[in-house]
Design an enzyme around this catalytic site. Structure first.
Site, PDB file in Angstrom:
ATOM      1  N   THR A   1       0.846  -1.187   0.000  1.00 39.31           N
ATOM      2  CA  THR A   1       0.000   0.000   0.000  1.00 39.31           C
ATOM      3  C   THR A   1       0.885   1.241   0.000  1.00 39.31           C
ATOM      4  OG1 THR A   1      -1.826  -1.113   1.088  1.00 39.31           O
ATOM      5  CG2 THR A   1      -1.649   1.263   1.462  1.00 39.31           C
TER       6      THR A   1
ATOM      7  N   GLN B   1      -3.569  -7.262  -6.087  1.00 42.26           N
ATOM      8  CA  GLN B   1      -3.966  -7.802  -4.789  1.00 42.26           C
ATOM      9  C   GLN B   1      -5.342  -7.267  -4.407  1.00 42.26           C
ATOM     10  OE1 GLN B   1      -2.478  -6.694  -0.795  1.00 42.26           O
ATOM     11  NE2 GLN B   1      -1.964  -8.858  -0.534  1.00 42.26           N
TER      12      GLN B   1
ATOM     13  N   HIS C   1      -5.864 -11.123  -0.667  1.00 45.75           N
ATOM     14  CA  HIS C   1      -5.175 -10.728   0.573  1.00 45.75           C
ATOM     15  C   HIS C   1      -5.863 -11.442   1.735  1.00 45.75           C
ATOM     16  CE1 HIS C   1      -2.928  -8.677   3.484  1.00 45.75           C
ATOM     17  NE2 HIS C   1      -3.045  -7.429   3.083  1.00 45.75           N
TER      18      HIS C   1
ATOM     19  N   ALA D   1      -4.154 -12.094   4.513  1.00 47.20           N
ATOM     20  CA  ALA D   1      -3.199 -11.885   5.608  1.00 47.20           C
ATOM     21  C   ALA D   1      -3.544 -10.632   6.408  1.00 47.20           C
ATOM     22  CB  ALA D   1      -1.785 -11.764   5.029  1.00 47.20           C
TER      23      ALA D   1
ATOM     24  N   TYR E   1      -7.166  -8.534   7.734  1.00 44.51           N
ATOM     25  CA  TYR E   1      -8.273  -7.934   6.962  1.00 44.51           C
ATOM     26  C   TYR E   1      -9.421  -8.943   6.817  1.00 44.51           C
ATOM     27  CZ  TYR E   1      -4.797  -4.355   6.508  1.00 44.51           C
ATOM     28  OH  TYR E   1      -3.871  -3.402   6.828  1.00 44.51           O
TER      29      TYR E   1
ATOM     30  N   GLY F   1      11.155 -10.066   5.438  1.00 42.91           N
ATOM     31  CA  GLY F   1      12.458  -9.942   6.072  1.00 42.91           C
ATOM     32  C   GLY F   1      13.610 -10.591   5.318  1.00 42.91           C
TER      33      GLY F   1
HETATM   34  C1  FMN Z   1       4.838   0.340   2.761  1.00 39.41           C
HETATM   35  C2  FMN Z   1       4.301  -1.057   2.909  1.00 39.41           C
HETATM   36  C3  FMN Z   1       2.989  -1.317   2.559  1.00 39.41           C
HETATM   37  C4  FMN Z   1       2.466  -2.618   2.634  1.00 39.41           C
HETATM   38  N1  FMN Z   1       1.191  -2.868   2.191  1.00 39.41           N
HETATM   39  C5  FMN Z   1       0.767  -4.148   2.066  1.00 39.41           C
HETATM   40  C6  FMN Z   1      -0.438  -4.457   1.362  1.00 39.41           C
HETATM   41  O1  FMN Z   1      -1.153  -3.602   0.821  1.00 39.41           O
HETATM   42  N2  FMN Z   1      -0.794  -5.770   1.281  1.00 39.41           N
HETATM   43  C7  FMN Z   1      -0.034  -6.775   1.824  1.00 39.41           C
HETATM   44  O2  FMN Z   1      -0.379  -7.938   1.710  1.00 39.41           O
HETATM   45  N3  FMN Z   1       1.111  -6.504   2.479  1.00 39.41           N
HETATM   46  C8  FMN Z   1       1.548  -5.224   2.581  1.00 39.41           C
HETATM   47  N4  FMN Z   1       2.769  -4.978   3.152  1.00 39.41           N
HETATM   48  C9  FMN Z   1       3.591  -6.095   3.625  1.00 39.41           C
HETATM   49  C10 FMN Z   1       4.535  -6.581   2.513  1.00 39.41           C
HETATM   50  O3  FMN Z   1       3.794  -7.187   1.463  1.00 39.41           O
HETATM   51  C11 FMN Z   1       5.542  -7.608   3.035  1.00 39.41           C
HETATM   52  O4  FMN Z   1       4.871  -8.755   3.479  1.00 39.41           O
HETATM   53  C12 FMN Z   1       6.380  -7.032   4.169  1.00 39.41           C
HETATM   54  O5  FMN Z   1       6.874  -5.750   3.827  1.00 39.41           O
HETATM   55  C13 FMN Z   1       7.574  -7.926   4.537  1.00 39.41           C
HETATM   56  O6  FMN Z   1       8.482  -8.023   3.468  1.00 39.41           O
HETATM   57  P1  FMN Z   1       9.872  -7.188   3.481  1.00 39.41           P
HETATM   58  O7  FMN Z   1      10.554  -7.507   4.779  1.00 39.41           O
HETATM   59  O8  FMN Z   1      10.614  -7.735   2.285  1.00 39.41           O
HETATM   60  O9  FMN Z   1       9.533  -5.746   3.342  1.00 39.41           O
HETATM   61  C14 FMN Z   1       3.289  -3.665   3.115  1.00 39.41           C
HETATM   62  C15 FMN Z   1       4.608  -3.392   3.488  1.00 39.41           C
HETATM   63  C16 FMN Z   1       5.128  -2.109   3.378  1.00 39.41           C
HETATM   64  C17 FMN Z   1       6.576  -1.873   3.718  1.00 39.41           C
END
Ligand code: FMN
Length: 356
Positions: A25, A98, A173, A175, A178, A287
């Protein structure tokens, strides 16, 4: 020898590398949920991802959960997304949308005064992000059984519109607390009908919604994201291992394009438990670093790896991995912002960084 930079099959597609851009997002859409030119550029810049998963998009207006998030309900929203998919395809990429219905993680200020909907009238703790800043969540309204069927049909219609807008597929989605996870989890679902009570009943909303999406897109263009025990947005479950075991057993026969599992801080080895139960293309996210992604693939724990913040800050992440180049660091203060380019489309790629 790199594993992340080799091709792999995901559903209908062979993708050129195993680096999937996570749904994120970014809150850059208009008040009407329409994405603009900045969003076209943002996704086009990231088209070298093996697959892009879009930010969460509300299938219907009642599914909106945050200020300036986009939808896929109106003709204007569809036309705006078409520019995004055209730009990604012109640069050789692939993009899934998504589908994100926030359920109780919303506020009347985001819903033209309507009360957010949920499986049961149980309020989450915390605050919603609205145009007036952060405001306390309200007690949601429990959907009637007939209304649940209607919401599932909204996902079906939204899937049809996403395909019409040129998306290569859709991700549910499931997870982060929601609507689908609100149904799945015992702490937010106290229903007495076929959508509540037993684990079979609590999983039904997610499974029926996937079937509705599959009816429009085909199973090989539908994925699912889950995050067991993330406990975000007040989600609790009396027996999460049993819940997710049942859910994933039921997914097995559906032929989904993939199951995307993002784990945050749980001690349980859900990947070890769920991957064999699922039996299909398995994506691990959350992560990760280049090194840990390489290890996951080398050990055969997943078919592909999912990167969020690293893709946000590095539009050319696959090329940086190829060159072992340094990574730009994500700026959290611009993750969610009014429609501004800053922290959105101004992260440099390697070639532009050199010029700069
Ligand atoms: C700015 C931001 C917005 C996110 N928005 C969503 C989203 O809309 N839907 C979703 O499933 N996860 C969302 N996430 C989670 C990411 O999809 C991901 O699972 C999470 O950042 C962990 O991965 P990373 O450690 O590689 O960043 C968001 C993460 C960030 C950083």
């Amino acid at each position: 020898m790199s594993n992340t930079l080799t091709p792999v099959r995901i559903g209908r597609y062979t993708i050129p590398n195993r680096l999937v851009m996570a749904p994120m997002t970014r809150s850059r859409a208009s008040d009407d949920g329409v994405v603009g030119d900045l969003t076209v550029t943002y996704y086009a810049q990231r088209a070298t991802a093996g697959l892009i998963i879009s930010e969460g998009v509300f299938p219907s207006a009642l599914g909106k959960g945050y200020v300036h998030t986009p939808g896929i309900e109106t003709a204007e929203q569809v036309a705006a997304w078409k520019k995004v998919t055209d730009a990604v395809h012109a640069r050789g990429g692939r993009i899934f949308m998504q589908m994100m219905h926030s359920g109780r993680i919303s506020h009347p200020a985001l819903l033209n005064g309507a009360t957010p909907v949920a499986p049961s009238a149980i309020p989450p703790a915390g605050q919603a992000w609205t145009s007036a800043g952060q405001v306390d969540f309200v007690t949601p309204r429990a959907l009637s059984t007939e209304e649940v069927a209607g919401v599932i049909d909204e996902y079906r219609q939204a899937t049809r519109r996403a395909i019409e807008a040129g998306f290569d597929g859709v991700e549910l989605h499931g997870a982060s607390g929601y609507l689908p996870e609100q149904f799945l989890s015992s702490g937010s679902n106290q229903r007495q009908d076929q959508y509540g009570g037993s684990v079979e009943n609590r999983a039904r909303f997610m499974l029926d919604t996937l079937d509705a999406m599959i009816a429009e897109a085909g199973a090989d263009r539908v994925g699912l994201k889950i995050s067991p025990e993330m406990n975000y947005n007040s989600i609790t479950d009396a027996d999460p291992q049993q819940t997710y075991r049942h859910l994933v057993e039921q997914l097995r026969g559906k032929g989904l394009a993939y199951l995307h599992v993002a784990l945050f801080g749980t001690q349980t080895d859900y990947h070890g438990m769920l991957r064999p139960l699922f039996g299909g293309t398995y994506l691990i996210g959350s992560g990760l670093t280049q090194q840990s992604a390489e290890a996951i693939l080398a050990e055969g724990k997943a078919e592909a790896t999912v990167f969020g913040a690293a893709f946000l800050a590095n539009p050319d992440l696959p090329e940086r991995f190829r060159q072992d180049a340094a990574l730009n660091q994500p700026d959290r203060s611009t993750f969610f912002a009014p429609p501004t380019a800053q922290g959105y489309i101004d992260y440099p790629a390697l070639d532009t960084a050199e010029v700069a």
